[in-house]
Scaffold this active site. Structure first.
Site, short mmCIF file in Angstrom:
data_model
loop_
_atom_site.label_atom_id
_atom_site.label_comp_id
_atom_site.label_asym_id
_atom_site.label_seq_id
_atom_site.Cartn_x
_atom_site.Cartn_y
_atom_site.Cartn_z
N TYR A 25 -0.08 -0.10 12.61
CA TYR A 25 -1.48 -0.46 12.40
C TYR A 25 -2.12 -0.75 13.76
CZ TYR A 25 -0.17 -1.08 7.48
OH TYR A 25 0.30 -0.89 6.20
N PRO A 85 -4.55 -2.30 -3.95
CA PRO A 85 -4.50 -2.91 -5.28
C PRO A 85 -5.85 -3.01 -5.99
CG PRO A 85 -4.39 -4.61 -3.61
CD PRO A 85 -4.31 -3.30 -2.89
N GLY A 111 -10.97 2.94 -9.11
CA GLY A 111 -11.60 4.23 -9.35
C GLY A 111 -12.66 4.21 -10.43
#
Length: 263
Positions: free
Chosen positions: A39, A188, A192
């Site tokens: 990251y 999480p 959608g």
């Protein structure tokens, strides 16, 4: 992941806000923070140390990190599972985080070009050598976990994409629940189409004034299994506090079943 720059590459646009997010998380009571050496790369681990390291460690906060992904640019990821590279990953994470042992070190991806036995073997070595207190896997199947366990790796956690709208890891979650393995779903909150106006989450939200569809999606996850450890990412304090408040949302049995069936 979200306290880095665009494409999970480089420093954040607002360094001070990233530091505030980390410190506010601990103030709220967060005791688990998930990161990875990829990251940034390295940026997230560096920020965690800057914000939370007390000179000896991180107190009651468990810092989990991952290794096994190389980065060549924004949104570019390549799995490398050679034992010597994974060993470099964990040693550099130890240095960046300022600790002698990683609380939870996870293989970010199983590298298809490297013998799996070699990758699982080095995880076992990290435990035996005290470099990691616990080890886990990311984006795997039930068969992958069983193979690692058969190789002598006590898999403490599994990290797969899973949310109300994406249930492809259902079988894996059930296996983790049976085995007492922490299931750490990434993305999480991404429900959608279920979160669209007029959708199932929107319908349930009418019975929970003030609750967002994202909070309801997290509440569903938390009820789904006792081994569930959601890791909603954010780069702002306001969003962090909204995610945290999901822990106070309680779904009724009918709401939980309706959302489960809708997915």
């Amino acid at each position: 992941m979200r306290i880095t720059g665009d494409g999970i590459w480089g420093p954040p646009r607002d360094h001070d806000e990233a530091i505030r997010v980390l410190r506010r998380a601990v103030e709220l009571g967060v005791t688990f923070i998930d990161t990875a050496d990829s990251y940034g790369p390295e940026v997230s681990e560096d920020l965690i140390r800057e914000a939370l390291y007390d000179g000896r460690g991180y107190g009651d906060v468990v810092i989990a990190t991952k290794g096994g992904f190389t980065r060549s640019g924004p949104n570019q990821w390549a799995a490398v599972g050679r034992p010597e590279y994974l060993r470099q990953c964990i040693r550099m994470s130890l240095r960046r985080l300022g600790v002698e042992r990683i609380d939870l070190w996870q293989l970010h991806r199983i590298d298809p070009r490297t013998p799996r036995a070699d990758q699982f073997g080095v995880l076992r070595e990290f435990l035996d050598e005290g470099l990691a207190a616990q080890v886990g896997l990311s984006e795997v199947t039930v068969e992958d976990v069983k193979e690692a366990q058969a190789a002598g790796v006590p898999v403490a956690s599994v990290q797969n994409r899973y949310n109300l709208g994406d249930r492809r890891a259902e079988e894996l979650l059930d296996y983790c629940t049976d085995q007492g393995i922490a299931f750490i779903p990434w993305a999480p909150v991404d429900a959608g189409v279920l979160a669209r106006p007029g959708g199932p989450l929107d319908a349930v939200s009418r019975a929970h004034p003030g609750a967002t569809t994202g909070q309801l999606a997290l509440a569903w996850l938390l009820r789904r299994s006792p081994v569930m450890v959601p890791i909603p990412g954010t780069s702002s304090v306001a969003h962090l506090e909204e995610n945290w408040a999901a822990g106070r949302v309680e779904l009724t049995d009918d709401e939980y079943e309706a959302l489960t069936k809708a997915a």
